[in-house]
Design a protein around this motif. Structure first.
Motif, PDB file in Angstrom:
ATOM      1  N   ALA A 159      29.092  82.162 -32.881  1.00 27.80           N
ATOM      2  CA  ALA A 159      28.414  81.912 -31.599  1.00 27.80           C
ATOM      3  C   ALA A 159      28.400  83.148 -30.719  1.00 27.80           C
ATOM      4  N   GLU A 160      29.393  84.036 -30.898  1.00 31.62           N
ATOM      5  CA  GLU A 160      29.438  85.274 -30.125  1.00 31.62           C
ATOM      6  C   GLU A 160      28.522  86.343 -30.707  1.00 31.62           C
ATOM      7  N   GLY A 161      27.896  86.025 -31.861  1.00 29.40           N
ATOM      8  CA  GLY A 161      26.919  86.942 -32.439  1.00 29.40           C
ATOM      9  C   GLY A 161      27.439  87.859 -33.521  1.00 29.40           C
ATOM     10  N   PHE A 162      28.660  87.641 -34.000  1.00 24.46           N
ATOM     11  CA  PHE A 162      29.222  88.507 -35.025  1.00 24.46           C
ATOM     12  C   PHE A 162      28.670  88.153 -36.407  1.00 24.46           C
ATOM     13  N   THR A 163      28.424  89.173 -37.226  1.00 21.58           N
ATOM     14  CA  THR A 163      27.994  88.967 -38.602  1.00 21.58           C
ATOM     15  C   THR A 163      29.200  88.607 -39.473  1.00 21.58           C
ATOM     16  N   SER A 164      28.923  88.186 -40.706  1.00 24.17           N
ATOM     17  CA  SER A 164      30.010  87.858 -41.630  1.00 24.17           C
ATOM     18  C   SER A 164      30.906  89.065 -41.869  1.00 24.17           C
ATOM     19  N   LYS A 165      30.299  90.239 -41.983  1.00 23.98           N
ATOM     20  CA  LYS A 165      31.085  91.459 -42.205  1.00 23.98           C
ATOM     21  C   LYS A 165      31.984  91.744 -41.012  1.00 23.98           C
ATOM     22  N   GLU A 166      31.434  91.593 -39.809  1.00 19.08           N
ATOM     23  CA  GLU A 166      32.219  91.850 -38.598  1.00 19.08           C
ATOM     24  C   GLU A 166      33.334  90.823 -38.433  1.00 19.08           C
ATOM     25  N   ILE A 167      33.040  89.568 -38.770  1.00 23.80           N
ATOM     26  CA  ILE A 167      34.063  88.522 -38.692  1.00 23.80           C
ATOM     27  C   ILE A 167      35.190  88.820 -39.676  1.00 23.80           C
ATOM     28  N   ALA A 168      34.819  89.250 -40.870  1.00 17.18           N
ATOM     29  CA  ALA A 168      35.826  89.595 -41.879  1.00 17.18           C
ATOM     30  C   ALA A 168      36.762  90.687 -41.376  1.00 17.18           C
ATOM     31  N   THR A 169      36.185  91.701 -40.748  1.00 16.11           N
ATOM     32  CA  THR A 169      36.985  92.798 -40.216  1.00 16.11           C
ATOM     33  C   THR A 169      37.926  92.315 -39.127  1.00 16.11           C
ATOM     34  N   ARG A 170      37.408  91.471 -38.233  1.00 14.85           N
ATOM     35  CA  ARG A 170      38.208  90.981 -37.106  1.00 14.85           C
ATOM     36  C   ARG A 170      39.335  90.059 -37.568  1.00 14.85           C
ATOM     37  N   LEU A 171      39.086  89.270 -38.589  1.00 13.90           N
ATOM     38  CA  LEU A 171      40.086  88.291 -39.032  1.00 13.90           C
ATOM     39  C   LEU A 171      40.949  88.817 -40.179  1.00 13.90           C
ATOM     40  N   PHE A 172      40.662  90.060 -40.600  1.00 16.19           N
ATOM     41  CA  PHE A 172      41.455  90.687 -41.663  1.00 16.19           C
ATOM     42  C   PHE A 172      41.378  89.894 -42.968  1.00 16.19           C
ATOM     43  N   THR A 177      35.217  85.671 -48.310  1.00 15.89           N
ATOM     44  CA  THR A 177      35.938  84.523 -47.752  1.00 15.89           C
ATOM     45  C   THR A 177      35.211  83.968 -46.533  1.00 15.89           C
ATOM     46  N   VAL A 178      34.697  84.864 -45.692  1.00 12.65           N
ATOM     47  CA  VAL A 178      33.947  84.410 -44.512  1.00 12.65           C
ATOM     48  C   VAL A 178      32.716  83.632 -44.950  1.00 12.65           C
ATOM     49  N   LYS A 179      31.996  84.144 -45.934  1.00 10.81           N
ATOM     50  CA  LYS A 179      30.781  83.468 -46.402  1.00 10.81           C
ATOM     51  C   LYS A 179      31.110  82.104 -46.996  1.00 10.81           C
ATOM     52  N   THR A 180      32.255  82.014 -47.658  1.00  6.45           N
ATOM     53  CA  THR A 180      32.683  80.717 -48.203  1.00  6.45           C
ATOM     54  C   THR A 180      32.976  79.747 -47.070  1.00  6.45           C
ATOM     55  N   HIS A 181      33.652  80.230 -46.026  1.00  3.79           N
ATOM     56  CA  HIS A 181      33.914  79.393 -44.852  1.00  3.79           C
ATOM     57  C   HIS A 181      32.607  78.938 -44.212  1.00  3.79           C
ATOM     58  N   ARG A 182      31.660  79.841 -44.072  1.00  2.12           N
ATOM     59  CA  ARG A 182      30.368  79.499 -43.467  1.00  2.12           C
ATOM     60  C   ARG A 182      29.684  78.387 -44.255  1.00  2.12           C
ATOM     61  N   LYS A 183      29.685  78.536 -45.571  1.00  2.00           N
ATOM     62  CA  LYS A 183      29.060  77.527 -46.430  1.00  2.00           C
ATOM     63  C   LYS A 183      29.718  76.168 -46.232  1.00  2.00           C
ATOM     64  N   ASN A 184      31.062  76.159 -46.195  1.00  3.79           N
ATOM     65  CA  ASN A 184      31.792  74.902 -46.007  1.00  3.79           C
ATOM     66  C   ASN A 184      31.518  74.307 -44.626  1.00  3.79           C
ATOM     67  N   ILE A 185      31.436  75.184 -43.608  1.00  5.08           N
ATOM     68  CA  ILE A 185      31.156  74.712 -42.248  1.00  5.08           C
ATOM     69  C   ILE A 185      29.774  74.063 -42.186  1.00  5.08           C
TER      70      ILE A 185
END
Length: 208
Positions: A159-172, A177-185
C-alpha cells in the motif's frame, strides 16, 4: 553535576523522520547525536569505528532491517543499547524484539517527551516496553482471512508503493519469498492485483 554525554546514532531511511528525532534529542544537553544512517549495515559499520551508547532504530530499512541489525549489534557490541522506533503497532514485533535483545520500543506516533523518557530509562539500565497497550493483535477480521503477521506487514508495504524487490530488501527476505506471500495474500483475500488489494485493505481498515 552535569550528566555524562550519551552518544546516540539514529538509523532511519526517512530523512524527515530522522531529522525530527534529532531535533528532539538536541533539546537535551546530555544527549549527543553522533550521526544519522539509513540502514542497519551502516549501523554496524559505525559501531566498529566510533563510540556509541545507544542506537535508535527503525524496523523497516533497506540492506538490513532493524530486527536483523539489533540481533547482530547485540551479538557484537552487547553494551550498546537499542530502542526501536516503529510505525507498526503489531505485537509480533514486540516478541521479535525481545528475542533479539532490544532494550525498548516506542511508536513513531508517540510524543517527543515519551522518546526522551524511553532513552532515560534505557540509559539507566532498564527496558522500555511500558506502552504495550499501544501494540495490538491482528484484528479479528484478518484472523478470519487467516492472514499472518508477515502477510499483513507486506500488505501495508504494498500500500505504501514498494515493489516486491524493495519489500524483500526491507524485510531481509528473498524476492521469491515476497512473491509467494503476495500470491497467498491474493488467494486469501480473493483479489487479482495490488490495486484491488489496496482497496480491500482500506475497506477493512487495515490501512488509511
Amino acid at each position: 553535576m552535569e550528566k555524562p554525554k550519551t552518544n546516540i546514532l539514529i538509523a532511519d531511511d526517512h530523512s524527515i523522520v530522522a531529522g525530527g528525532i534529532a531535533a528532539i534529542l538536541n533539546t537535551a544537553d546530555h544527549l549527543n547525536v553522533i550521526g544519522i544512517v539509513d540502514n542497519g549495515q551502516k549501523v554496524l559499520e559505525r559501531a566498529a569505528e566510533t563510540s556509541i551508547d545507544l542506537v535508535l532504530l527503525d524496523i523497516n530499512m533497506p540492506v538490513m532491517n532493524g530486527i536483523e541489525c539489533t540481533k547482530q549489534l547485540k551479538a557484537q557490541y552487547p553494551a550498546i543499547k537499542v530502542i526501536i522506533i516503529t510505525m507498526y503497532n503489531r505485537k509480533q514485533f514486540i516478541r521479535e524484539l525481545f528475542e533479539v535483545g532490544a532494550d525498548g520500543c516506542i511508536l513513531k506516533s508517540n510524543s517527543g517527551k515519551e522518546l526522551l523518557t524511553a532513552i532515560e530509562r534505557v540509559i539507566s539500565g532498564k527496558t522500555y516496553f511500558d506502552q504495550l497497550n499501544d501494540f495490538i493483535d491482528a484484528p479479528k477480521e484478518f484472523k478470519e482471512f487467516r492472514l499472518s503477521e508477515r502477510e499483513i506487514e507486506i500488505i501495508e508495504l504494498i500500500a505504501e508503493g514498494f515493489t516486491s524487490k524493495e519489500i524483500a530488501t526491507r524485510l531481509f527476505i528473498s524476492e521469491h519469498t515476497v512473491k509467494t506471500h503476495r500470491k497467498n495474500i491474493f488467494q486469501k483475500t480473493n483479489v487479482n492485483d495490488s490495486d484491488e488489494l489496496i482497496k480491500w485493505a482500506m475497506n477493512n481498515k487495515l490501512i488509511r
